[in-house]
Design a protein around this motif. Structure first.
Motif, PDB file in Angstrom:
ATOM      1  N   VAL A 169      -6.570 -51.319   6.438  1.00  0.00           N
ATOM      2  CA  VAL A 169      -7.741 -51.225   5.277  1.00  0.00           C
ATOM      3  C   VAL A 169      -7.720 -52.501   4.609  1.00  0.00           C
ATOM      4  O   VAL A 169      -8.597 -53.116   4.458  1.00  0.00           O
ATOM      5  CB  VAL A 169      -7.575 -50.103   4.360  1.00  0.00           C
ATOM      6  N   LEU A 170      -6.589 -52.770   3.811  1.00  0.00           N
ATOM      7  CA  LEU A 170      -6.327 -54.137   3.140  1.00  0.00           C
ATOM      8  C   LEU A 170      -6.613 -55.321   4.122  1.00  0.00           C
ATOM      9  O   LEU A 170      -7.078 -56.262   3.376  1.00  0.00           O
ATOM     10  CB  LEU A 170      -4.927 -54.154   2.520  1.00  0.00           C
ATOM     11  N   GLU A 171      -6.240 -55.391   5.235  1.00  0.00           N
ATOM     12  CA  GLU A 171      -6.589 -56.722   6.093  1.00  0.00           C
ATOM     13  C   GLU A 171      -8.049 -56.925   6.185  1.00  0.00           C
ATOM     14  O   GLU A 171      -8.582 -57.754   6.248  1.00  0.00           O
ATOM     15  CB  GLU A 171      -6.015 -56.526   7.574  1.00  0.00           C
ATOM     16  N   GLY A 172      -8.667 -55.582   6.356  1.00  0.00           N
ATOM     17  CA  GLY A 172     -10.319 -55.709   6.597  1.00  0.00           C
ATOM     18  C   GLY A 172     -11.050 -55.524   5.249  1.00  0.00           C
ATOM     19  O   GLY A 172     -12.307 -55.116   5.494  1.00  0.00           O
ATOM     20  N   LEU A 173     -10.504 -55.571   4.360  1.00  0.00           N
ATOM     21  CA  LEU A 173     -11.091 -54.869   3.095  1.00  0.00           C
ATOM     22  C   LEU A 173     -12.575 -55.465   2.810  1.00  0.00           C
ATOM     23  O   LEU A 173     -13.415 -54.731   2.715  1.00  0.00           O
ATOM     24  CB  LEU A 173     -10.260 -55.168   2.049  1.00  0.00           C
ATOM     25  N   ASP A 174     -12.608 -56.788   2.785  1.00  0.00           N
ATOM     26  CA  ASP A 174     -13.781 -57.489   2.344  1.00  0.00           C
ATOM     27  C   ASP A 174     -15.193 -57.114   3.476  1.00  0.00           C
ATOM     28  O   ASP A 174     -16.176 -56.780   2.969  1.00  0.00           O
ATOM     29  CB  ASP A 174     -13.684 -59.065   2.415  1.00  0.00           C
ATOM     30  N   ASP A 175     -14.651 -57.113   4.691  1.00  0.00           N
ATOM     31  CA  ASP A 175     -15.756 -56.352   5.588  1.00  0.00           C
ATOM     32  C   ASP A 175     -15.966 -54.976   5.469  1.00  0.00           C
ATOM     33  O   ASP A 175     -17.083 -54.687   5.620  1.00  0.00           O
ATOM     34  CB  ASP A 175     -15.179 -56.685   7.196  1.00  0.00           C
ATOM     35  N   LEU A 176     -15.096 -54.176   5.167  1.00  0.00           N
ATOM     36  CA  LEU A 176     -15.263 -52.942   4.976  1.00  0.00           C
ATOM     37  C   LEU A 176     -16.197 -52.494   3.653  1.00  0.00           C
ATOM     38  O   LEU A 176     -17.265 -51.775   3.602  1.00  0.00           O
ATOM     39  CB  LEU A 176     -13.991 -52.093   4.881  1.00  0.00           C
ATOM     40  N   VAL A 177     -15.655 -53.288   2.540  1.00  0.00           N
ATOM     41  CA  VAL A 177     -16.358 -53.116   1.244  1.00  0.00           C
ATOM     42  C   VAL A 177     -17.994 -53.504   1.385  1.00  0.00           C
ATOM     43  O   VAL A 177     -18.911 -53.100   1.035  1.00  0.00           O
ATOM     44  CB  VAL A 177     -15.665 -53.673   0.319  1.00  0.00           C
ATOM     45  N   ASP A 178     -18.050 -55.001   1.867  1.00  0.00           N
ATOM     46  CA  ASP A 178     -19.418 -55.583   1.925  1.00  0.00           C
ATOM     47  C   ASP A 178     -20.292 -55.189   3.257  1.00  0.00           C
ATOM     48  O   ASP A 178     -21.439 -55.194   3.125  1.00  0.00           O
ATOM     49  CB  ASP A 178     -19.239 -56.995   2.075  1.00  0.00           C
ATOM     50  N   GLY A 179     -19.576 -54.766   4.258  1.00  0.00           N
ATOM     51  CA  GLY A 179     -20.370 -54.253   5.525  1.00  0.00           C
ATOM     52  C   GLY A 179     -20.941 -52.829   5.787  1.00  0.00           C
ATOM     53  O   GLY A 179     -21.316 -52.625   6.443  1.00  0.00           O
ATOM     54  N   ASN A 180     -20.700 -51.968   4.465  1.00  0.00           N
ATOM     55  CA  ASN A 180     -21.110 -50.655   4.475  1.00  0.00           C
ATOM     56  C   ASN A 180     -21.756 -50.458   3.287  1.00  0.00           C
ATOM     57  O   ASN A 180     -21.487 -50.950   2.065  1.00  0.00           O
ATOM     58  CB  ASN A 180     -19.892 -49.582   4.543  1.00  0.00           C
ATOM     59  N   ASP A 181     -22.811 -49.532   3.342  1.00  0.00           N
ATOM     60  CA  ASP A 181     -23.486 -49.247   2.044  1.00  0.00           C
ATOM     61  C   ASP A 181     -22.747 -48.696   0.822  1.00  0.00           C
ATOM     62  O   ASP A 181     -22.768 -48.876  -0.145  1.00  0.00           O
ATOM     63  CB  ASP A 181     -24.581 -48.288   2.242  1.00  0.00           C
ATOM     64  N   HIS A 182     -21.770 -47.769   1.376  1.00  0.00           N
ATOM     65  CA  HIS A 182     -20.962 -47.049   0.433  1.00  0.00           C
ATOM     66  C   HIS A 182     -19.334 -46.712   1.172  1.00  0.00           C
ATOM     67  O   HIS A 182     -19.414 -46.151   2.158  1.00  0.00           O
ATOM     68  CB  HIS A 182     -21.226 -45.544   0.183  1.00  0.00           C
ATOM     69  N   PHE A 183     -18.598 -47.595   0.722  1.00  0.00           N
ATOM     70  CA  PHE A 183     -17.207 -47.527   1.385  1.00  0.00           C
ATOM     71  C   PHE A 183     -16.109 -47.165   0.248  1.00  0.00           C
ATOM     72  O   PHE A 183     -16.011 -47.546  -0.777  1.00  0.00           O
ATOM     73  CB  PHE A 183     -16.528 -48.595   2.167  1.00  0.00           C
ATOM     74  N   GLU A 184     -15.325 -46.079   0.681  1.00  0.00           N
ATOM     75  CA  GLU A 184     -14.039 -45.830  -0.211  1.00  0.00           C
ATOM     76  C   GLU A 184     -12.994 -45.231   0.587  1.00  0.00           C
ATOM     77  O   GLU A 184     -13.209 -44.952   2.013  1.00  0.00           O
ATOM     78  CB  GLU A 184     -14.522 -44.779  -1.097  1.00  0.00           C
ATOM     79  N   PHE A 185     -11.728 -45.201   0.120  1.00  0.00           N
ATOM     80  CA  PHE A 185     -10.739 -44.727   0.675  1.00  0.00           C
ATOM     81  C   PHE A 185      -9.824 -43.907   0.041  1.00  0.00           C
ATOM     82  O   PHE A 185      -9.631 -44.355  -1.460  1.00  0.00           O
ATOM     83  CB  PHE A 185      -9.789 -45.753   1.700  1.00  0.00           C
ATOM     84  N   TYR A 186      -9.001 -43.108   0.621  1.00  0.00           N
ATOM     85  CA  TYR A 186      -8.048 -42.304  -0.256  1.00  0.00           C
ATOM     86  C   TYR A 186      -6.604 -42.732   0.225  1.00  0.00           C
ATOM     87  O   TYR A 186      -6.380 -42.888   1.553  1.00  0.00           O
ATOM     88  CB  TYR A 186      -8.016 -40.815   0.171  1.00  0.00           C
ATOM     89  N   TRP A 187      -5.705 -43.064  -0.475  1.00  0.00           N
ATOM     90  CA  TRP A 187      -4.377 -43.497   0.123  1.00  0.00           C
ATOM     91  C   TRP A 187      -3.221 -42.336  -0.478  1.00  0.00           C
ATOM     92  O   TRP A 187      -3.178 -42.151  -1.534  1.00  0.00           O
ATOM     93  CB  TRP A 187      -4.099 -44.956  -0.808  1.00  0.00           C
ATOM     94  N   PHE A 188      -2.515 -42.051   0.371  1.00  0.00           N
ATOM     95  CA  PHE A 188      -1.554 -40.896   0.221  1.00  0.00           C
ATOM     96  C   PHE A 188      -0.296 -41.742  -0.036  1.00  0.00           C
ATOM     97  O   PHE A 188       0.424 -42.446   0.642  1.00  0.00           O
ATOM     98  CB  PHE A 188      -1.257 -40.041   1.619  1.00  0.00           C
ATOM     99  N   PRO A 189       0.075 -41.580  -1.457  1.00  0.00           N
ATOM    100  CA  PRO A 189       1.244 -42.362  -2.006  1.00  0.00           C
ATOM    101  C   PRO A 189       2.355 -41.847  -1.135  1.00  0.00           C
ATOM    102  O   PRO A 189       2.481 -40.703  -0.841  1.00  0.00           O
ATOM    103  CB  PRO A 189       1.327 -42.014  -3.555  1.00  0.00           C
ATOM    104  N   HIS A 190       3.443 -42.728  -1.129  1.00  0.00           N
ATOM    105  CA  HIS A 190       4.819 -42.269  -0.337  1.00  0.00           C
ATOM    106  C   HIS A 190       4.483 -42.456   1.248  1.00  0.00           C
ATOM    107  O   HIS A 190       5.389 -42.274   1.915  1.00  0.00           O
ATOM    108  CB  HIS A 190       5.427 -41.103  -0.788  1.00  0.00           C
TER     109      HIS A 190
END
Ligand SMILES: Cc1cc2nc3c(=O)[nH]c(=O)nc-3n(C[C@H](O)[C@H](O)[C@H](O)COP(=O)(O)OP(=O)(O)OC[C@H]3O[C@@H](n4cnc5c(N)ncnc54)[C@H](O)[C@@H]3O)c2cc1C
Length: 410
Positions: A169-190
């Motif tokens: 996710v972090l590697e492709g973050l800009d493409d994910l955020v800018d390339g989709n109308d609505h992008f979000e993610f849930y990160w499971f801590p630990h």
């Protein structure tokens, strides 16, 4: 209004009561505006959008149904629909989408009952400064009676939900955020696991509904039933949390479906939790998540609830958490039966380093001095509030804290 002032009482409107802060709490008169609900007027515009005027107490789920019946929809929404229109805009409620702002950016006018009891219609053209505070100002300049929203032709979204590693996710973050109308993610801590959600517009005739059995398994059994169980287990035996989170992240498998926009935006939320959410400059997100991960590792704190990461465009609303900067939202949750203060304090300290701005309806411990540093138009907000409500009729302890200098008690 005048009666309350005469009896030395403060007045506070309450919406759905869904804020995690005491934003709507009062020791004076509580106004419930559930009866001010429904569509008052609809003005179609040549570009296909429309101005919909609704009662301020209209719940978002009612708003969505009313708009759908006219072939219309909100441009963007948050993830539940139980709030009132007035309550949602007053605290800067938002959804996700790098090209989109929060709900208050979709407001083009409001009808306001002022401290003198007058009823005024304000907009960008009519008393623009009062409008700035009325559409996102914690109910501090008056009681909203009606809200005019700019709405768009109804649309369908293709929802793609997939587990990804945090690194991907972090590697492709800009493409994910800018390339989709609505992008979000849930990160499971630990863990290094996430659940990504990409929602994009598709043509009106694309029909790919979610199998109702699959919907029930994902939304009720896993996201609410099993998740409730894992939270209770983590409360009883905190040391099991990392393993539980890894299992929970694996349980949610990929799915894809198409549905009307409001059905995709909104999910059932039945587990009770506490929440802190900070708006940070988007470019700071990877570093901030790294800091939170490092703190969780070094502190030994156990958190069974995923962090939710969303995005918004910069806007110009004085008290918008996305004012003047492309924004990433980082929401930290804690199960209601687990201690939260140490975790939230640590997250708040991390957010401070990157000039994070807290959601007005979610837990935080900042005060007016800090807000003056974080919001370039904060002094204007204080000035307009003091002019519109010189006696502090619409204040409460929370707004006293947020805006500073306590108004004289009426
Ligand atoms: C499960 C859950 C999920 C959530 N999801 C999201 C999300 O996806 N995105 C997001 O940004 N936030 C989210 N929130 C936060 C929520 O949207 C805000 O706290 C919102 O303010 C709640 O709306 P409400 O109608 O319950 O308002 P309340 O909490 O009742 O009031 C909020 C503020 O609005 C003022 N107000 C209410 N009505 C009026 C009126 N008529 N005139 C003047 N002022 C008024 C109140 O005085 C108060 O200051 C979520 C909260 C919960 C509990």
């Amino acid at each position: 209004m005048q009666g309350a002032a005469r009896d030395a009482l403060r007045v506070r409107a309450v919406g759905g009561g869904h804020s995690f802060t005491p934003a709507a709490v009062t020791e004076g008169v509580h106004l419930h505006l559930d009866h001010l609900a429904g569509l008052e007027s609809l003005e179609r515009r040549p570009d296909g959008t429309a101005y919909a005027t609704v009662g301020a107490g209209t719940r978002l789920h009612t708003l969505n149904s009313l708009l759908a019946a006219h072939g219309l929809a909100m441009r963007n929404l948050g993830d539940i629909d139980q709030q009132t229109v007035a309550g949602a805009i007053s605290t800067g409620t938002h959804g996700t989408g790098a090209r989109l702002g929060g709900l208050a950016t979709q407001v083009v006018g409001v009808r306001l009952v002022t401290a003198t009891g007058d009823v005024v219609d304000v907009s960008r053209d009519e008393q623009p400064e009062l409008f700035a505070m009325a559409r996102l100002g914690l109910g501090s300049v008056g009681v909203l009676a009606a809200v005019t929203l700019e709405v768009v032709p109804a649309f369908r979204l293709e929802a793609r939900e997939e587990p990804w590693s945090l690194d991907a996710v972090l590697e492709g973050l800009d493409d994910l955020v800018d390339g989709n109308d609505h992008f979000e993610f849930y990160w499971f801590p630990h863990t290094r696991r996430t659940l990504t959600k990409r929602n994009n517009r598709v043509a009106a005739d694309v029909v790919e509904p979610l199998n109702p059995v699959r919907a029930w398994i994902d939304d009720e059994l896993l996201s609410n039933g099993l998740f409730g169980l894992t939270n209770r287990l983590a409360t009883l035996v905190p040391a099991t949390t990392p393993r539980i989170n890894a299992i929970a992240a694996r349980a949610l498998s990929a799915r894809r479906y198409v549905a009307p926009s409001h059905e995709v935006f909104v999910s059932p939320r039945r587990i009770v939790f506490r929440e802190m959410e900070y708006a940070i400059p988007r470019r700071e997100l990877p570093a901030v998540l790294g800091e939170i991960e490092a703190w969780l590792r070094s502190s030994g704190e156990r958190v069974p609830f995923p962090l939710e990461i969303r995005f918004a465009a910069a806007d110009d609303l004085w008290l918008s958490t996305a004012h003047g900067r492309e924004t990433a939202y980082v929401a930290a949750h804690q199960y209601v039966k687990m201690p939260f203060r140490r975790y939230f304090d640590a997250v708040e300290a991390i957010m401070r380093q990157v000039d994070g701005r807290p959601h007005w309806g979610k837990m935080h411990w900042l005060d007016s001095e800090r807000f003056a540093e974080l919001y370039p138009r904060f002094a204007d907000a204080q000035r307009v509030r003091a002019t519109a409500d010189p006696d502090g009729l619409f204040g409460n302890p929370y707004t006293d804290h947020v805006f500073g200098a306590r108004h004289p008690q009426v």
